[in-house]
Design an enzyme around this catalytic site. Structure first.
Site, mmCIF file in Angstrom:
data_model
loop_
_atom_site.group_PDB
_atom_site.id
_atom_site.type_symbol
_atom_site.label_atom_id
_atom_site.label_comp_id
_atom_site.label_asym_id
_atom_site.label_seq_id
_atom_site.Cartn_x
_atom_site.Cartn_y
_atom_site.Cartn_z
ATOM 1 C CG HIS A 140 13.756 -16.332 -15.447
ATOM 2 N ND1 HIS A 140 12.696 -16.354 -16.312
ATOM 3 C CD2 HIS A 140 13.382 -15.461 -14.452
ATOM 4 C CE1 HIS A 140 11.740 -15.542 -15.880
ATOM 5 N NE2 HIS A 140 12.136 -14.993 -14.739
ATOM 6 C CD GLU A 204 13.383 -11.218 -15.251
ATOM 7 O OE1 GLU A 204 12.667 -10.210 -15.367
ATOM 8 O OE2 GLU A 204 12.949 -12.334 -14.899
ATOM 9 C CG HIS A 231 24.427 -19.301 -3.378
ATOM 10 N ND1 HIS A 231 24.357 -19.787 -2.094
ATOM 11 C CD2 HIS A 231 24.368 -20.401 -4.174
ATOM 12 C CE1 HIS A 231 24.285 -21.111 -2.118
ATOM 13 N NE2 HIS A 231 24.278 -21.510 -3.359
ATOM 14 C CD GLU A 277 27.835 -23.302 -4.026
ATOM 15 O OE1 GLU A 277 28.370 -24.239 -3.406
ATOM 16 O OE2 GLU A 277 26.598 -23.150 -4.099
#
Length: 291
Positions: A140, A204, A231, A277
């Site tokens: 994550h 998260e 990003h 993105e």
């Protein structure tokens, strides 16, 4: 991890490196780089390696607090942490530090935090001395959010993700929200702490209680000074149609497909101003002449 894609932009003086776990025991195996859930993109600006004044904000202290960490899940966490330590890398938090002895945080060369969690019960692996990176997962990415209700609604409604798990820490004054695409991992936890540890691609969200009452922007997006985190990215089945859908959801744009020179990427802004993105998943593109 393995570099599975590299893009060079000599005119703009930067290169992009896309890394993932790519072996036959990895989560995505030989998938195209746009068809994976667990990728880290590194941006290298030419000459930064020779400039001692270049330092990137890791997102965990002011100024520049916002982005928190990436996270990998490993087979045998004690052996995996020893492997990293033996290679000469530093730790923000070792397994034995603090109260939480089931997670560690390594530091990469730019001081970005990399959380390390276990895919197994940590008590069962404490005497295991081997670790196989082919089993690791890019689990994550964590970002801090000001208003958890606004952020969860955005990522569920606009971005189409699902809230998979909530971890409330009342005593510490924060709550964690894990969102992802795909099926729910279930409530069972192999290690007693992290359901979904064997998967990739979670986002998260960390909500520090009370930040929703603060005036103005609370967190740094990483793209203004001091720079650091850039990003997150989602790949979609049909880029044009996905952007039309985002438009219908009233999203705020950083860059539409029609803007600038790159017509194959768009950037959406989330409620805290983090960039997202949007790219085409090449696995969904029909071969030329097929349709």
């Amino acid at each position: 991890m393995t570099v599975i894609e590299k893009k060079t932009f000599p005119d703009n003086k930067f290169d992009l490196y896309f890394l993932a776990y790519a072996g036959q025991r990895s989560a995505s195996k030989d998938n195209h780089w746009t068809d994976r859930e667990g990728i880290i993109e590194l941006t290298h600006n030419y000459g930064s390696e020779n400039d001692d004044s270049v330092k990137y904000a890791n997102g965990n202290k002011e100024p520049g607090k916002g982005f928190g960490h990436t996270c990998i899940s490993v087979d045998n966490i004690q052996a995996a942490c020893k492997r990293i330590s033996d290679a000469g890398y530093r730790f923000q938090k070792k397994l034995e530090d603090g109260r939480m002895h089931h997670i560690a945080f390594a530091l990469d060369p730019d001081d970005y935090w990399v959380e390390i969690i276990s895919q197994k019960n940590v008590e069962e692996t404490k005497d295991v001395t081997d670790t196989d990176p082919a089993c690791y997962r890019m689990n994550h990415t964590m970002i801090r959010v000001k208003d958890k209700d606004a952020s969860i609604k955005f990522y569920e409604d606009a971005m189409g993700m699902k809230l998979m798990r909530t971890n409330e820490n009342k005593d510490a004054g924060f709550t964690l929200y894990f969102l992802a695409y795909g099926p729910h991992p279930g409530e069972a936890s192999a290690n007693g702490v992290n359901p979904g540890a064997s998967r990739e691609g979670f986002l998260e969200l960390t909500w520090n209680h009370g930040t929703e009452k603060e005036e103005g922007k609370v967190y740094h997006d990483g793209n203004a000074e001091p720079q650091g985190f850039g990003h997150i990215c989602v790949s979609v089945d049909d880029l044009d149609e996905a952007c039309k859908r985002f438009e219908s959801k009233g999203v705020q744009w950083k860059k539409r497909l029609t803007e600038g020179r790159m017509k194959n990427v768009a950037f959406v802004l989330d409620p805290d101003g983090y960039w997202i993105e949007v790219i085409q998943n090449e696995n969904f593109k029909a071969p030329p002449g097929k349709y």
